[in-house]
Scaffold this motif. Structure first.
Motif, PDB file in Angstrom:
ATOM      1  N   ALA A 179       0.824  -1.210   0.000  1.00  0.00           N
ATOM      2  CA  ALA A 179       0.000   0.000   0.000  1.00  0.00           C
ATOM      3  C   ALA A 179       0.857   1.257   0.000  1.00  0.00           C
ATOM      4  O   ALA A 179       0.609   2.202  -0.770  1.00  0.00           O
ATOM      5  CB  ALA A 179      -0.935  -0.011   1.210  1.00  0.00           C
ATOM      6  N   ALA A 180       1.882   1.288   0.845  1.00  0.00           N
ATOM      7  CA  ALA A 180       2.740   2.475   0.925  1.00  0.00           C
ATOM      8  C   ALA A 180       3.566   2.640  -0.342  1.00  0.00           C
ATOM      9  O   ALA A 180       3.797   3.771  -0.808  1.00  0.00           O
ATOM     10  CB  ALA A 180       3.661   2.371   2.143  1.00  0.00           C
ATOM     11  N   GLY A 181       4.004   1.519  -0.916  1.00  0.00           N
ATOM     12  CA  GLY A 181       4.793   1.593  -2.140  1.00  0.00           C
ATOM     13  C   GLY A 181       4.012   2.156  -3.311  1.00  0.00           C
ATOM     14  O   GLY A 181       4.518   2.987  -4.076  1.00  0.00           O
ATOM     15  N   ILE A 182       2.765   1.717  -3.450  1.00  0.00           N
ATOM     16  CA  ILE A 182       1.927   2.236  -4.537  1.00  0.00           C
ATOM     17  C   ILE A 182       1.620   3.712  -4.296  1.00  0.00           C
ATOM     18  O   ILE A 182       1.773   4.549  -5.194  1.00  0.00           O
ATOM     19  CB  ILE A 182       0.624   1.425  -4.652  1.00  0.00           C
ATOM     20  CG1 ILE A 182       0.916   0.011  -5.161  1.00  0.00           C
ATOM     21  CG2 ILE A 182      -0.368   2.121  -5.590  1.00  0.00           C
ATOM     22  CD1 ILE A 182      -0.293  -0.905  -5.190  1.00  0.00           C
ATOM     23  N   ALA A 183       1.190   4.040  -3.068  1.00  0.00           N
ATOM     24  CA  ALA A 183       0.827   5.434  -2.765  1.00  0.00           C
ATOM     25  C   ALA A 183       2.039   6.360  -2.812  1.00  0.00           C
ATOM     26  O   ALA A 183       1.895   7.554  -3.090  1.00  0.00           O
ATOM     27  CB  ALA A 183       0.169   5.508  -1.391  1.00  0.00           C
ATOM     28  N   GLY A 184       3.229   5.801  -2.551  1.00  0.00           N
ATOM     29  CA  GLY A 184       4.439   6.618  -2.561  1.00  0.00           C
ATOM     30  C   GLY A 184       5.194   6.595  -3.875  1.00  0.00           C
ATOM     31  O   GLY A 184       6.253   7.211  -3.989  1.00  0.00           O
ATOM     32  N   GLY A 185       4.666   5.899  -4.870  1.00  0.00           N
ATOM     33  CA  GLY A 185       5.294   5.903  -6.195  1.00  0.00           C
ATOM     34  C   GLY A 185       6.618   5.163  -6.273  1.00  0.00           C
ATOM     35  O   GLY A 185       7.516   5.557  -7.028  1.00  0.00           O
ATOM     36  N   ALA A 186       6.762   4.081  -5.526  1.00  0.00           N
ATOM     37  CA  ALA A 186       8.018   3.322  -5.534  1.00  0.00           C
ATOM     38  C   ALA A 186       8.221   2.599  -6.864  1.00  0.00           C
ATOM     39  O   ALA A 186       7.255   2.156  -7.495  1.00  0.00           O
ATOM     40  CB  ALA A 186       8.029   2.309  -4.393  1.00  0.00           C
ATOM     41  N   GLU A 187       9.485   2.472  -7.265  1.00  0.00           N
ATOM     42  CA  GLU A 187       9.807   1.744  -8.497  1.00  0.00           C
ATOM     43  C   GLU A 187       9.667   0.233  -8.292  1.00  0.00           C
ATOM     44  O   GLU A 187       9.267  -0.488  -9.203  1.00  0.00           O
ATOM     45  CB  GLU A 187      11.241   2.061  -8.954  1.00  0.00           C
ATOM     46  CG  GLU A 187      11.374   3.333  -9.766  1.00  0.00           C
ATOM     47  CD  GLU A 187      11.138   4.576  -8.900  1.00  0.00           C
ATOM     48  OE1 GLU A 187      10.506   5.521  -9.405  1.00  0.00           O
ATOM     49  OE2 GLU A 187      11.574   4.602  -7.736  1.00  0.00           O
ATOM     50  N   SER A 188      10.034  -0.234  -7.121  1.00  0.00           N
ATOM     51  CA  SER A 188       9.926  -1.666  -6.819  1.00  0.00           C
ATOM     52  C   SER A 188       9.406  -1.838  -5.402  1.00  0.00           C
ATOM     53  O   SER A 188       9.728  -1.040  -4.512  1.00  0.00           O
ATOM     54  CB  SER A 188      11.279  -2.368  -6.953  1.00  0.00           C
ATOM     55  OG  SER A 188      11.695  -2.422  -8.299  1.00  0.00           O
ATOM     56  N   ILE A 189       8.589  -2.886  -5.203  1.00  0.00           N
ATOM     57  CA  ILE A 189       8.034  -3.216  -3.889  1.00  0.00           C
ATOM     58  C   ILE A 189       8.320  -4.685  -3.645  1.00  0.00           C
ATOM     59  O   ILE A 189       7.858  -5.552  -4.396  1.00  0.00           O
ATOM     60  CB  ILE A 189       6.519  -2.953  -3.847  1.00  0.00           C
ATOM     61  CG1 ILE A 189       6.212  -1.491  -4.220  1.00  0.00           C
ATOM     62  CG2 ILE A 189       5.958  -3.290  -2.470  1.00  0.00           C
ATOM     63  CD1 ILE A 189       4.732  -1.221  -4.462  1.00  0.00           C
ATOM     64  N   LEU A 190       9.074  -4.971  -2.589  1.00  0.00           N
ATOM     65  CA  LEU A 190       9.471  -6.344  -2.286  1.00  0.00           C
ATOM     66  C   LEU A 190       8.727  -6.814  -1.042  1.00  0.00           C
ATOM     67  O   LEU A 190       8.854  -6.217   0.027  1.00  0.00           O
ATOM     68  CB  LEU A 190      10.980  -6.419  -2.054  1.00  0.00           C
ATOM     69  CG  LEU A 190      11.871  -5.769  -3.140  1.00  0.00           C
ATOM     70  CD1 LEU A 190      13.343  -5.992  -2.828  1.00  0.00           C
ATOM     71  CD2 LEU A 190      11.531  -6.309  -4.513  1.00  0.00           C
ATOM     72  N   ILE A 191       7.946  -7.881  -1.203  1.00  0.00           N
ATOM     73  CA  ILE A 191       7.118  -8.377  -0.103  1.00  0.00           C
ATOM     74  C   ILE A 191       7.312  -9.888   0.046  1.00  0.00           C
ATOM     75  O   ILE A 191       7.672 -10.581  -0.916  1.00  0.00           O
ATOM     76  CB  ILE A 191       5.626  -8.042  -0.323  1.00  0.00           C
ATOM     77  CG1 ILE A 191       5.120  -8.638  -1.634  1.00  0.00           C
ATOM     78  CG2 ILE A 191       5.407  -6.540  -0.296  1.00  0.00           C
ATOM     79  CD1 ILE A 191       3.625  -8.395  -1.876  1.00  0.00           C
ATOM     80  N   PRO A 192       7.072 -10.430   1.253  1.00  0.00           N
ATOM     81  CA  PRO A 192       7.339 -11.856   1.492  1.00  0.00           C
ATOM     82  C   PRO A 192       6.434 -12.809   0.726  1.00  0.00           C
ATOM     83  O   PRO A 192       6.764 -13.980   0.572  1.00  0.00           O
ATOM     84  CB  PRO A 192       7.156 -12.007   3.005  1.00  0.00           C
ATOM     85  CG  PRO A 192       6.362 -10.821   3.443  1.00  0.00           C
ATOM     86  CD  PRO A 192       6.688  -9.721   2.486  1.00  0.00           C
ATOM     87  N   GLU A 193       5.287 -12.321   0.242  1.00  0.00           N
ATOM     88  CA  GLU A 193       4.350 -13.199  -0.460  1.00  0.00           C
ATOM     89  C   GLU A 193       4.809 -13.558  -1.880  1.00  0.00           C
ATOM     90  O   GLU A 193       4.301 -14.502  -2.479  1.00  0.00           O
ATOM     91  CB  GLU A 193       2.971 -12.551  -0.548  1.00  0.00           C
ATOM     92  CG  GLU A 193       2.224 -12.445   0.770  1.00  0.00           C
ATOM     93  CD  GLU A 193       2.583 -11.227   1.589  1.00  0.00           C
ATOM     94  OE1 GLU A 193       1.893 -10.957   2.582  1.00  0.00           O
ATOM     95  OE2 GLU A 193       3.556 -10.514   1.243  1.00  0.00           O
ATOM     96  N   TYR A 194       5.775 -12.801  -2.412  1.00  0.00           N
ATOM     97  CA  TYR A 194       6.253 -13.046  -3.770  1.00  0.00           C
ATOM     98  C   TYR A 194       7.781 -13.136  -3.758  1.00  0.00           C
ATOM     99  O   TYR A 194       8.442 -12.373  -3.040  1.00  0.00           O
ATOM    100  CB  TYR A 194       5.818 -11.911  -4.715  1.00  0.00           C
ATOM    101  CG  TYR A 194       4.339 -11.900  -5.018  1.00  0.00           C
ATOM    102  CD1 TYR A 194       3.831 -12.537  -6.151  1.00  0.00           C
ATOM    103  CD2 TYR A 194       3.435 -11.246  -4.176  1.00  0.00           C
ATOM    104  CE1 TYR A 194       2.474 -12.520  -6.437  1.00  0.00           C
ATOM    105  CE2 TYR A 194       2.075 -11.239  -4.442  1.00  0.00           C
ATOM    106  CZ  TYR A 194       1.599 -11.868  -5.585  1.00  0.00           C
ATOM    107  OH  TYR A 194       0.248 -11.864  -5.860  1.00  0.00           O
ATOM    108  N   PRO A 195       8.358 -14.046  -4.558  1.00  0.00           N
ATOM    109  CA  PRO A 195       9.827 -14.151  -4.597  1.00  0.00           C
ATOM    110  C   PRO A 195      10.448 -12.874  -5.163  1.00  0.00           C
ATOM    111  O   PRO A 195       9.881 -12.233  -6.054  1.00  0.00           O
ATOM    112  CB  PRO A 195      10.066 -15.352  -5.521  1.00  0.00           C
ATOM    113  CG  PRO A 195       8.816 -15.482  -6.325  1.00  0.00           C
ATOM    114  CD  PRO A 195       7.707 -15.019  -5.458  1.00  0.00           C
ATOM    115  N   VAL A 196      11.619 -12.524  -4.642  1.00  0.00           N
ATOM    116  CA  VAL A 196      12.311 -11.315  -5.103  1.00  0.00           C
ATOM    117  C   VAL A 196      13.003 -11.606  -6.435  1.00  0.00           C
ATOM    118  O   VAL A 196      13.756 -12.570  -6.556  1.00  0.00           O
ATOM    119  CB  VAL A 196      13.350 -10.849  -4.063  1.00  0.00           C
ATOM    120  CG1 VAL A 196      14.111  -9.642  -4.585  1.00  0.00           C
ATOM    121  CG2 VAL A 196      12.658 -10.524  -2.748  1.00  0.00           C
ATOM    122  N   ASP A 197      12.747 -10.752  -7.415  1.00  0.00           N
ATOM    123  CA  ASP A 197      13.380 -10.865  -8.726  1.00  0.00           C
ATOM    124  C   ASP A 197      14.318  -9.666  -8.888  1.00  0.00           C
ATOM    125  O   ASP A 197      13.906  -8.589  -9.305  1.00  0.00           O
ATOM    126  CB  ASP A 197      12.307 -10.869  -9.825  1.00  0.00           C
ATOM    127  CG  ASP A 197      12.888 -11.117 -11.211  1.00  0.00           C
ATOM    128  OD1 ASP A 197      14.109 -10.949 -11.383  1.00  0.00           O
ATOM    129  OD2 ASP A 197      12.111 -11.442 -12.132  1.00  0.00           O
TER     130      ASP A 197
END
Length: 319
Positions: A179-197
């Motif tokens: 939520a914070a990444g989308i609202a803050g305009g982040a280029e990448s959002i890394l979360i535990p539910e998805y593998p990091v690429d």
């Protein structure tokens, strides 16, 4: 039912005080007394009780933390500890209990309900990781705190033409980060539910630089791993300098947002009404802006998942 108890347990969350206030005032409207239990289940075992009238909860709706304090209790995990807690509740004349907290707190509520003490849970955790409700108390405030930090850091990131990696809370859940990444305009959002690429992360950084972007913001949920590790990996692959900011417990404190105050007020009042109706082992929640309640044991067996559409949106917006 004439007398009910209320406690807060586990990690504090902005809006817990608003929920306590709503419990007390809804109870007063139903001619019921409320006894506050300090320091969660630890205080329940120690008999740390205080009577709460409407005046006792005046001017707390805007305060972060919890006036009832919170603590973890290893003793309550034992049968002997739970027996003491139940005896203390009955000795105090408490006929029903409102538990404000997360899944660990709800496990305790289920145990008490099975021993004959009616309980209703209110989801209070910044992680928003409780099934059966769209939002938990404190999540909106934590996200807004993180977004404010992202916006401030972006100014420095642009001025110095750097990559900034911002670590937010979420050991098992990426709800805050997403939520914070989308609202803050982040280029990448890394979360535990998805593998990091990392290849994709690097590609986004390089794509931005080719079109003249002076900075990159990467938001990392703590459950993925240390932001310092992410920084080192990106540095190895790009030879670019990055800086790390770990927000930590800043996300838990501060005044709750209007959304959290409203949510906590609605859930607190609804919890009291449920107890007054004879319900037990239920959790109150919000779904499509409607108040709902579900069986606590069922909730604890479910896992709240990340909205895949929201995750895909984050990828699209990062193009």
């Amino acid at each position: 039912m004439r007398t009910i108890g209320v406690l807060t347990s586990g990690g504090d969350a902005p809006g817990m005080n608003a929920a306590i206030r709503a419990v007390v005032r809804q109870a007063a409207a139903l001619n019921m007394e409320v006894i506050g239990i300090a320091r969660g289940y630890a205080g329940l075992i120690q008999g740390d009780f205080r009577r709460l009238n409407t005046g006792a909860v005046a001017d707390i709706i805007h305060r972060g933390g919890t006036i009832l304090l919170t603590a973890r209790s290893e003793e309550f995990r034992t049968e002997a500890g739970r027996a003491i807690a139940l005896d203390n509740l009955r000795r105090e004349g408490i006929e029903g209990l409102v538990v404000i907290g997360g899944d660990g707190s709800f496990h305790g509520a289920v145990h008490l309900a099975k021993k004959g003490m009616p309980t209703v849970g209110i989801p209070g955790t910044i992680d928003n990781d409780i099934a059966g409700t769209d939002y938990t108390i404190g999540f909106d405030t934590a996200v807004n705190t993180a977004v404010e930090a992202i916006n401030r850091i972006r100014d420095t990131a642009t001025s110095h033409e750097r990559i900034f990696i911002i670590e937010v809370m979420g050991r098992h859940s990426g709800q805050i980060a997403l939520a914070a990444g989308i609202a803050g305009g982040a280029e990448s959002i890394l979360i535990p539910e998805y593998p990091v690429d990392y290849d994709q992360v690097v590609e986004r950084i390089e794509r931005g630089r080719h079109r003249g972007k002076l900075h990159s913001i990467i938001v990392v949920a703590e459950g993925v791993g240390s932001a310092l590790e992410v920084s080192r990996e990106i540095g190895k692959r790009t030879k670019l300098e990055s800086r790390v900011t770990i927000l930590g417990h800043i996300q838990r404190g501060g005044a709750p947002t209007a959304f959290d105050c409203l949510l906590a007020s609605r859930l607190g009042a609804h919890a009291v009404k449920l107890l007054a109706s004879g319900a037990s082992s239920r959790m109150v929640g919000i779904a499509a802006n409607e108040l709902v309640d579900r069986d606590l044991e069922t909730i604890l067996q479910e896992k709240k998942t990340i909205d895949p559409d929201l995750y895909r949106l984050a990828e699209v917006l990062a193009l």
